[in-house]
Design a protein around this motif. Sequence first.
Motif, PDB file in Angstrom:
ATOM      1  N   ALA A  82      12.782   6.325  42.006  1.00  0.00           N
ATOM      2  CA  ALA A  82      13.381   5.239  42.795  1.00  0.00           C
ATOM      3  C   ALA A  82      13.532   5.625  44.257  1.00  0.00           C
ATOM      4  CB  ALA A  82      14.729   4.840  42.201  1.00  0.00           C
ATOM      5  N   VAL A  83      14.073   6.790  44.524  1.00  0.00           N
ATOM      6  CA  VAL A  83      14.289   7.231  45.905  1.00  0.00           C
ATOM      7  C   VAL A  83      12.961   7.434  46.622  1.00  0.00           C
ATOM      8  CG1 VAL A  83      15.142   9.149  47.337  1.00  0.00           C
ATOM      9  CG2 VAL A  83      16.544   8.269  45.457  1.00  0.00           C
ATOM     10  N   THR A  84      12.016   8.073  45.951  1.00  0.00           N
ATOM     11  CA  THR A  84      10.728   8.367  46.585  1.00  0.00           C
ATOM     12  C   THR A  84       9.936   7.083  46.845  1.00  0.00           C
ATOM     13  OG1 THR A  84      10.724  10.481  45.414  1.00  0.00           O
ATOM     14  CG2 THR A  84       8.666   9.812  46.444  1.00  0.00           C
ATOM     15  N   LYS A  85       9.979   6.150  45.901  1.00  0.00           N
ATOM     16  CA  LYS A  85       9.308   4.870  46.119  1.00  0.00           C
ATOM     17  C   LYS A  85       9.905   4.124  47.303  1.00  0.00           C
ATOM     18  CE  LYS A  85       7.549   3.647  41.512  1.00  0.00           C
ATOM     19  NZ  LYS A  85       6.374   2.832  41.878  1.00  0.00           N
ATOM     20  N   ALA A  86      11.212   4.202  47.452  1.00  0.00           N
ATOM     21  CA  ALA A  86      11.863   3.515  48.565  1.00  0.00           C
ATOM     22  C   ALA A  86      11.369   4.035  49.916  1.00  0.00           C
ATOM     23  CB  ALA A  86      13.373   3.675  48.466  1.00  0.00           C
ATOM     24  N   ILE A  87      10.899   5.273  49.930  1.00  0.00           N
ATOM     25  CA  ILE A  87      10.380   5.864  51.173  1.00  0.00           C
ATOM     26  C   ILE A  87       8.898   5.522  51.348  1.00  0.00           C
ATOM     27  CG2 ILE A  87       9.883   8.034  52.376  1.00  0.00           C
ATOM     28  CD1 ILE A  87      12.312   9.228  50.842  1.00  0.00           C
ATOM     29  N   TYR A  88       8.099   5.841  50.338  1.00  0.00           N
ATOM     30  CA  TYR A  88       6.639   5.758  50.477  1.00  0.00           C
ATOM     31  C   TYR A  88       6.058   4.381  50.170  1.00  0.00           C
ATOM     32  CZ  TYR A  88       6.619  10.829  50.948  1.00  0.00           C
ATOM     33  OH  TYR A  88       6.821  12.101  51.399  1.00  0.00           O
ATOM     34  N   GLU A  89       6.858   3.493  49.574  1.00  0.00           N
ATOM     35  CA  GLU A  89       6.384   2.136  49.279  1.00  0.00           C
ATOM     36  C   GLU A  89       7.255   1.088  49.965  1.00  0.00           C
ATOM     37  OE1 GLU A  89       5.876   1.462  45.096  1.00  0.00           O
ATOM     38  OE2 GLU A  89       5.022   3.462  44.726  1.00  0.00           O
TER      39      GLU A  89
END
Length: 378
Positions: A82-89
């Motif tokens: 969730a956190v990583t997607k919020a950054i890269y997507e």
Amino acid sequence: MAAGNERSMKALKEVWKRAENSLCADCGKPDPDWASSTLGVFICLSCSGIHRNIPSISKVKSLKMDYWDDAQVQFLAKHGNAVTKAIYEAHIPIYYYQPTYNDCQVLREQWIRAKYERKEFTEPGKQLPYSDGVKEGILWKRGRDNGQFLPRKFLLSEREGCLKYFTKQDAKEPKINVKIDVINATFQPEKIGNPNGLQITYLKDNKTRNIFVYHESGKEVVDWFNAIRSVQFHYLKVAFPIASDNEIKNRLTRNFLKEGYMEKTGPKQREAFKKRWFTLDHRRLMYFKDPLDAFAKGEVFVGSGENGYSVQKGLPSGTQGNFSWHYGITIVTPDREYLFTCETETDQLEWVRAFTSVINQAMTPQEYAIEAYFKFKS
């Protein structure tokens, strides 16, 4: 040491069990059992292989077989999908095709590289190679008659609302000039015999025309694919101003519902069954002598159940035509029955499932017009 390792594995399993980490961060496949210790995402085995090819960005480890130290587990716990997607997507264009685990390698690889390596979606309003409404370049195109792939110049224009290709670099007039709203594009690496193979189809006199192309660069061919979707999206926004973005997104390029060989017989149902390559493109069932033919030998319209269409396993009793495959399918239309045979029961069940999914959907006004054309033609 053993106690520390046991503690780390227990903490790792707790992070792994979070709902946000139950699907692969890149393709959505359930139950991922790999993770990137540098990005903090949980991924499937297939996507981990792509990550391994960009070691400067991502270091991958098995959640079951590899050792994870406390710092790595804490990093995963702090991040996760969730956190990583919020950054890269954060800023994916609405028209950009986000592949799933059912999609081909080149689409999934370029999606992963676009996210983590090129960071295409981290900033709002970023200029992307498929977003400025025009794209020009060389694609290797298969000749309709000789089957040879030759370099051809292609031009995609949002302003003109069309895709063109030219047989020569300096040619002033295009070989084709196709309106963007009748174009479909779908990746076909196995059919074309190239990992970057793309099939472009369009309607010509209400018949489907196929063009098969590829590019040596996976990034370039995926950029072409998303450029087509971008131009289509903006064209449809103008054509249907009250439609929502998601409604328009659903009208962009589509994968075929099912493809493969079946045998068919003619309308009198006494002729020998002939092996043909079939493509089900929503309500159009097209058949070809060869999978790479430019034009279909024929098409069958598959309407909805409420309009008298149905699909049945097996052939009518007393079918006289000679057939070598024994898993029959009958498509019933208001006008006639179409008979097919499949080589295996698995093929039969997959085709029936695909036909059923179409027949169970209500028809749109545009599809009633297509049905009327098919009836008039026959």
